[in-house]
Design a protein around this motif. Sequence first.
Motif, mmCIF file in Angstrom:
data_model
loop_
_atom_site.group_PDB
_atom_site.id
_atom_site.type_symbol
_atom_site.label_atom_id
_atom_site.label_comp_id
_atom_site.label_asym_id
_atom_site.label_seq_id
_atom_site.Cartn_x
_atom_site.Cartn_y
_atom_site.Cartn_z
ATOM 1 N N VAL A 140 44.567 37.431 30.098
ATOM 2 C CA VAL A 140 44.300 38.306 31.240
ATOM 3 C C VAL A 140 44.406 37.527 32.547
ATOM 4 O O VAL A 140 44.995 38.012 33.523
ATOM 5 C CB VAL A 140 42.909 38.954 31.105
ATOM 6 C CG1 VAL A 140 42.529 39.678 32.390
ATOM 7 C CG2 VAL A 140 42.894 39.936 29.934
ATOM 8 N N LEU A 141 43.858 36.321 32.587
ATOM 9 C CA LEU A 141 43.907 35.529 33.814
ATOM 10 C C LEU A 141 45.339 35.142 34.182
ATOM 11 O O LEU A 141 45.696 35.112 35.366
ATOM 12 C CB LEU A 141 43.039 34.280 33.675
ATOM 13 C CG LEU A 141 41.529 34.525 33.754
ATOM 14 C CD1 LEU A 141 40.769 33.257 33.401
ATOM 15 C CD2 LEU A 141 41.124 34.997 35.145
ATOM 16 N N ARG A 142 46.156 34.842 33.194
ATOM 17 C CA ARG A 142 47.565 34.546 33.480
ATOM 18 C C ARG A 142 48.244 35.757 34.119
ATOM 19 O O ARG A 142 48.997 35.629 35.092
ATOM 20 C CB ARG A 142 48.303 34.154 32.201
ATOM 21 C CG ARG A 142 48.039 32.735 31.725
ATOM 22 C CD ARG A 142 48.680 32.496 30.370
ATOM 23 N NE ARG A 142 48.454 31.137 29.906
ATOM 24 C CZ ARG A 142 49.301 30.135 30.062
ATOM 25 N NH1 ARG A 142 50.446 30.350 30.692
ATOM 26 N NH2 ARG A 142 49.029 28.926 29.619
ATOM 27 N N ILE A 164 49.740 36.101 38.028
ATOM 28 C CA ILE A 164 51.109 36.526 38.333
ATOM 29 C C ILE A 164 51.087 37.702 39.298
ATOM 30 O O ILE A 164 51.835 37.744 40.277
ATOM 31 C CB ILE A 164 51.856 36.896 37.043
ATOM 32 C CG1 ILE A 164 52.116 35.629 36.200
ATOM 33 C CG2 ILE A 164 53.183 37.585 37.363
ATOM 34 C CD1 ILE A 164 52.669 35.912 34.825
ATOM 35 N N ARG A 165 50.188 38.655 39.062
ATOM 36 C CA ARG A 165 50.099 39.830 39.939
ATOM 37 C C ARG A 165 49.683 39.436 41.353
ATOM 38 O O ARG A 165 50.160 40.011 42.337
ATOM 39 C CB ARG A 165 49.094 40.840 39.364
ATOM 40 C CG ARG A 165 49.061 42.157 40.120
ATOM 41 C CD ARG A 165 48.105 43.128 39.432
ATOM 42 N NE ARG A 165 48.267 44.470 39.970
ATOM 43 C CZ ARG A 165 47.627 44.929 41.043
ATOM 44 N NH1 ARG A 165 46.784 44.147 41.680
ATOM 45 N NH2 ARG A 165 47.828 46.164 41.479
ATOM 46 N N ARG A 209 39.075 29.812 38.079
ATOM 47 C CA ARG A 209 38.885 31.027 37.269
ATOM 48 C C ARG A 209 37.899 31.971 37.949
ATOM 49 O O ARG A 209 38.110 33.193 37.981
ATOM 50 C CB ARG A 209 38.397 30.645 35.863
ATOM 51 C CG ARG A 209 39.464 30.006 34.994
ATOM 52 C CD ARG A 209 39.014 29.870 33.548
ATOM 53 N NE ARG A 209 37.940 28.903 33.384
ATOM 54 C CZ ARG A 209 38.129 27.596 33.196
ATOM 55 N NH1 ARG A 209 39.354 27.107 33.155
ATOM 56 N NH2 ARG A 209 37.100 26.784 33.039
ATOM 57 N N ARG A 210 36.792 31.432 38.469
ATOM 58 C CA ARG A 210 35.811 32.271 39.174
ATOM 59 C C ARG A 210 36.446 32.963 40.376
ATOM 60 O O ARG A 210 36.218 34.150 40.615
ATOM 61 C CB ARG A 210 34.623 31.423 39.643
ATOM 62 C CG ARG A 210 33.609 31.097 38.581
ATOM 63 C CD ARG A 210 32.287 30.651 39.198
ATOM 64 N NE ARG A 210 32.451 29.554 40.136
ATOM 65 C CZ ARG A 210 32.385 28.274 39.804
ATOM 66 N NH1 ARG A 210 32.158 27.930 38.542
ATOM 67 N NH2 ARG A 210 32.533 27.327 40.718
ATOM 68 N N GLU A 211 37.256 32.208 41.132
ATOM 69 C CA GLU A 211 37.873 32.775 42.323
ATOM 70 C C GLU A 211 38.855 33.891 41.963
ATOM 71 O O GLU A 211 38.947 34.897 42.677
ATOM 72 C CB GLU A 211 38.582 31.678 43.112
ATOM 73 C CG GLU A 211 37.627 30.717 43.809
ATOM 74 C CD GLU A 211 38.355 29.627 44.564
ATOM 75 O OE1 GLU A 211 39.601 29.558 44.434
ATOM 76 O OE2 GLU A 211 37.692 28.861 45.277
#
Length: 331
Positions: free
Chosen positions: A110-112, A116-117, A129-131
């Motif tokens: 999901v983070l990847r 990208i978005r 990751r938090r940011e």
Amino acid sequence: MTMAAKAVERYRGPEYRRLLQAARRRLEGNGGTLEGSIGVGDPDEAERKALIGITGRPRTAGTLARAARVLEFLTTRPEDDAEITLAGLAAKITGHPKTLDHPAGLSTLVLRALAIRAGVPAPGTAEERRELWDRYEVVVDDLASRILVLNLPAEGEGLGEWLTAAARFGTPFQVTLHQLGTFAITLRAPVVHVCENPAVLRRAAAELGPDCPPLVCTEGRPSTAFHRLAGTAVHGGARLRYHGDFDWPGVDMAGAVARRYGAEPWRMTAADYLAGLANLGDLLEGDEHLRLTGRPVPAPWDPALGDSMREKGIAVYEEAVAEPLLADLGG
């Protein structure tokens, strides 16, 4: 070549062709939503490695379907929808509060996709990751999500008392999302100015002290704490005036705050941009950091701004236009 251009170039290879074709057919077939999953039948070795390169490791169809549901939730909910905790999001989508914790495969996938978005590199540290989660108003740590304020007195016990005391001395104060969730406050300021860079707030504190009108600083992209505080201010009758960097992310953030809170762009016109550009003078020579990159973003409040930025191709950061901002605050 910019990072975005490199990312586009990366996916032009033949190993991605069938996967992208499948994705396009899926999006065209369901009206552009992220529902369902895609795949490539009988992938060769290059295609298999390409898929692993995108997702980080081989994924099961359960994992991919869950990721699609998480992405759909985050990218289609209304802008003014309340923030959600990471555990709450995981429980909502999968029924278990830990499934999006790092380093779970679902979290990585999901983070990847979110990176990208958003047009940013995939996060590599806990802070990154938090940011990234915070960008989509998913709260990982309500102590890390914060907003810097100057002279914003408030009513209410605890936080309201601290804000009022800080304003009396004209000293900057960090407000966390945890504090905003713990203490109920009421804000009565008629106008709250918003800036993007802490250097502006620091100068306002040094030069104007307690005489500076209420000013808050997002310290980059507005956090969940900012949205909570801005909503409280507007609910109390405040009018927001927003200023940010003259680059495409800055224009995008200004537009988002204007849409969500009815904020007035503050010195964010084409004339302000060109004046800031003139002030840069010799600094423009050979400074690649000032080159505009990324996708152009419209500025509905002043279409000439976008035209001027595209024509000049130069970013003007907030520190370079601090003088007129401080003049407004001092006036």
